[in-house]
Design an enzyme around this catalytic site. Structure first.
Site, short mmCIF file in Angstrom:
data_model
loop_
_atom_site.label_atom_id
_atom_site.label_comp_id
_atom_site.label_asym_id
_atom_site.label_seq_id
_atom_site.Cartn_x
_atom_site.Cartn_y
_atom_site.Cartn_z
N LYS A 279 -35.28 -14.68 -22.48
CA LYS A 279 -34.58 -13.82 -21.51
C LYS A 279 -34.57 -12.36 -21.97
CE LYS A 279 -31.60 -12.30 -18.48
NZ LYS A 279 -31.92 -12.04 -17.09
N LYS B 16 -26.96 -3.38 -22.47
CA LYS B 16 -26.70 -4.44 -23.45
C LYS B 16 -27.97 -5.25 -23.73
CE LYS B 16 -25.35 -8.18 -21.71
NZ LYS B 16 -25.71 -9.50 -21.20
#
Ligand code: NAD
Length: 297
Positions: A170, A239
């Site tokens: 991911k 992030k």
């Protein structure tokens, strides 16, 4: 299946909705109870704490913003681990640090609690449509057991290997997505400045070797409309890029360009755009170039 679900925000809410629609029985928790109103109306139960989502459920999912939120919800006071017993299954759907989820896995394993990572990709539209890519790490037998639930939220559910491998996939994906966003903003402002209208330029690139989902799906829904309602918040995009550069440092990888993408996202955060959709980052290039990338709605 009987499922606990913690974090029903932009992604968690539509994922939980699809689980209910597929016939699963949900117990939900969020620090904002109002975020769960539609789910409670659909028949979900409410739990007052992460701990209270565990008893009687076969699996507990989390979809939370940052690694620190996941750690607190699993290992903190009134957390999932306090409510779990030997054989309980916990799955993190958030985009989290592979190192953090591997540490959580280790701590939970000491109590016989099983942890999988299953981050998702496809955005809020994919979450609503139930077509997300789901990248799963952890015990493969446990993955097979809970796959019916994952199939309710995703159209491409892939076993990626041991714990943390889903997060690695991911993070690599999102690094590319965010990096592409930065580079596309440069390419598009260049093309417009040099005389081509945006609609023509975007159409040509979408159907050529530079084409990607960012230009066919994301920019048309957000940047090109000047719509910066998240979607996928800039704070979360920043992030994810930082998770990638941190992982690079952990493994001693050279990542010059990724660190430039990271700093572009830091600049967006400093401008106060953390709560805006991540397409807002392109506004920095628009400003520098003196070109706005908007199409008539
Ligand atoms: P969000 O901020 O919309 O939702 C997070 C939810 O978690 C909120 O409802 C919030 O109230 C809740 N929450 C926060 N701290 C909590 C706590 N301690 N206990 C209980 N609930 C808590 O974020 P999102 O966009 O839904 O993203 C969730 C995760 O999915 C993130 O890790 C993100 O990176 C990832 N993700 C997002 C997208 C996207 O397009 N938005 C796509 C793929 C993956």
């Amino acid at each position: 299946m009987k499922i606990g679900f913690i974090g029903v925000g932009n992604m968690g809410n539509p994922m939980a909705t699809n689980l209910i629609k597929a016939g699963h029985q949900l117990t939900v928790h969020d620090i904002r109870q109002e975020a769960a109103t539609n789910l409670l109306e659909m028949g979900a139960n409410w739990a007052d704490s992460p701990k209270a989502t565990v008893p009687g459920n076969e699996v507990v999912f989390t979809s939370l913003p940052m690694p620190r939120h996941v750690e607190a919800v699993v290992l903190g006071e009134n957390g999932i681990l306090e409510g779990a017993k030997r054989g309980s299954i916990y799955v993190d759907l958030s985009t989290n640090s592979p190192t953090v989820i591997r540490r959580i896995h280790q701590t939970c394993a000491e109590k016989g609690v099983i942890v999988l990572d299953a981050p998702v990709s496809g955005g809020v539209y994919g979450a609503a449509a139930g077509t997300l890519a789901v990248m799963v790490g952890g015990d493969e037998k446990v993955f097979r057991r809970i796959k019916p639930a994952l199939d309710a939220i995703g159209g491409h559910v892939v076993y990626c290997g041991p714990i943390g491998n889903g997060m690695v996939c991911k993070i690599c994906n999102n690094l590319l997505s965010m990096g592409t966003g930065v580079l596309l903003a440069e390419a598009l402002t260049l093309g417009v400045k040099a005389g081509v209208d945006l609609a023509t330029l975007a159409d040509v690139i979408a159907n050529s070797s530079g084409g990607c989902k960012r230009i066919t799906e994301k920019f048309p829904r957000y940047l090109f409309k000047g719509n910066f309602q998240p979607g996928f918040a800039t704070s979360l995009a920043a992030k994810d890029v930082r998770l990638a550069t941190d992982l690079g440092r952990e493994y001693g990888m050279p990542m010059e360009l990724s660190n430039m993408v990271d700093q572009r996202h830091v600049e967006a955060l400093h401008r106060g755009w953390g709560d805006l959709d991540s397409d807002a980052v392109a506004q920095i290039q628009e400003e520098k170039a003196g070109v706005q990338l908007r199409l008539p709605v």
